[in-house]
Design an enzyme around this catalytic site. Structure first.
Site, short mmCIF file in Angstrom:
data_model
loop_
_atom_site.label_atom_id
_atom_site.label_comp_id
_atom_site.label_asym_id
_atom_site.label_seq_id
_atom_site.Cartn_x
_atom_site.Cartn_y
_atom_site.Cartn_z
CE LYS A 111 -2.24 -0.96 3.98
NZ LYS A 111 -1.96 -2.59 3.93
NE ARG B 6 -4.75 -1.71 9.68
CZ ARG B 6 -3.42 -1.69 8.97
NH1 ARG B 6 -3.29 0.11 8.93
NH2 ARG B 6 -2.47 -1.10 8.94
NE ARG C 242 6.73 -2.83 6.61
CZ ARG C 242 5.45 -3.24 5.84
NH1 ARG C 242 5.17 -2.31 5.43
NH2 ARG C 242 4.70 -3.59 6.86
NE ARG D 242 5.46 -0.79 10.26
CZ ARG D 242 4.53 -1.16 9.26
NH1 ARG D 242 4.57 -0.56 8.18
NH2 ARG D 242 3.44 -1.32 9.76
NE ARG E 81 1.91 -4.81 11.43
CZ ARG E 81 2.60 -5.14 10.68
NH1 ARG E 81 3.47 -6.01 11.02
NH2 ARG E 81 2.68 -4.57 9.08
P1 AMP Z 1 0.71 0.19 8.81
O1 AMP Z 1 1.86 1.46 8.97
O2 AMP Z 1 -1.17 0.51 7.98
O3 AMP Z 1 0.87 -0.69 8.43
O4 AMP Z 1 -0.36 0.41 10.15
C1 AMP Z 1 0.55 0.26 11.39
C2 AMP Z 1 -0.02 -0.07 12.11
O5 AMP Z 1 -1.08 0.78 12.65
C3 AMP Z 1 -0.95 -1.20 12.89
O6 AMP Z 1 -0.88 -2.51 12.82
C4 AMP Z 1 -2.28 -0.95 13.56
O7 AMP Z 1 -1.82 -1.26 15.47
C5 AMP Z 1 -1.92 1.00 13.75
N1 AMP Z 1 -3.28 1.23 12.66
C6 AMP Z 1 -2.44 1.93 11.22
N2 AMP Z 1 -4.24 2.71 10.88
C7 AMP Z 1 -5.10 1.77 11.57
C8 AMP Z 1 -6.27 1.72 11.28
N3 AMP Z 1 -6.72 2.63 10.55
N4 AMP Z 1 -7.33 1.68 12.64
C9 AMP Z 1 -6.37 1.39 13.87
N5 AMP Z 1 -5.43 0.85 13.67
C10 AMP Z 1 -4.25 1.15 12.91
#
Ligand code: AMP
Length: 198
Positions: A14, A90, A129, A135, A146
């Site tokens: 993404k 999400r 990654r 990260r 996740r």
């Molecule tokens: P990402 O960078 O999109 O993979 O997000 C990393 C982490 O941030 C996720 O595993 C969640 O813990 C949190 N997170 C990001 N976006 C959301 C969302 N829309 N709703 C809830 N938690 C989020």
């Protein structure tokens, strides 16, 4: 306006594809994961709360996440040609909230691009990654959580947006440029836009 959700499991590409989309279509990128990681880096109160969920691979509660997005839209998206939402929504309640947040700003969600990638490839990409960027949540234990959270809470959105006629499924495996080309062609066709990059 062109508002697009880039949808897919963690590790589906993404972030990578968002960058290309915003360049070609002149859009603003909002990654909720990045917004939260920025708070963690700055050591804010919100960052501390976010870290307690992110480190376990869990989602930040909907009401908090929706308030954060509302605020980011006010600060960053006003006057822009449109937004690429990366990592939001999400959950179904987040999707309902996004509809409201866009409606109250006089706009709408135009398309949902879903990057479809087999699970073994997702795990491999996230482990890589993690090695390359450090990260913190890209470790095997958190990755498993996740993916579980994705299947239980996020994947139902594919059906939700298919019913709304907004879902564009894209094969997210393989060459980054080919995947992008596929996204841009499908998006242009679905929204009646000219491609700028061609
Ligand atoms: P990402 O960078 O999109 O993979 O997000 C990393 C982490 O941030 C996720 O595993 C969640 O813990 C949190 N997170 C990001 N976006 C959301 C969302 N829309 N709703 C809830 N938690 C989020």
């Amino acid at each position: 306006m062109l508002n697009v959700v880039l949808f897919g499991a963690p590790g589906s590409g993404k972030g990578t594809q968002s960058e290309r989309l915003i360049n070609e279509f002149g859009l603003h990128h909002i990654s909720t994961g990045e917004v939260l990681r920025d708070h963690i880096r700055r050591g804010t109160e919100l960052g501390k709360i976010a870290d307690s969920y992110i480190s376990k691979g869990q989602l930040i509660p909907d009401d908090l996440m929706i308030r954060i997005l509302d605020d980011v839209l006010d600060k960053e998206a006003a006057g822009k040609e449109g937004v690429v939402f990366d990592g939001f929504p999400r959950t179904i309640p987040q999707a309902e909230a996004l509809k409201e947040l866009l409606l109250k700003r006089g706009t709408d969600l135009h398309a949902v691009v879903g990057l479809e990638v087999p699970e073994d490839e997702l795990v491999e990409r996230m482990l890589n990654r993690g090695k390359q960027t450090g990260r913190a949540d890209d470790n095997i234990e958190t990755i498993k959580n996740r993916l579980q959270v994705y299947h239980n809470q996020t994947h139902p959105l594919r059906e939700y947006y298919t019913t709304e006629g907004k879902y564009l499924g894209i094969n997210g495996s393989g060459n980054v440029e080919e995947i992008y080309n596929n996204i841009a062609e499908n998006l242009a066709k679905a929204t009646g836009r000219e491609r700028k990059g061609k």
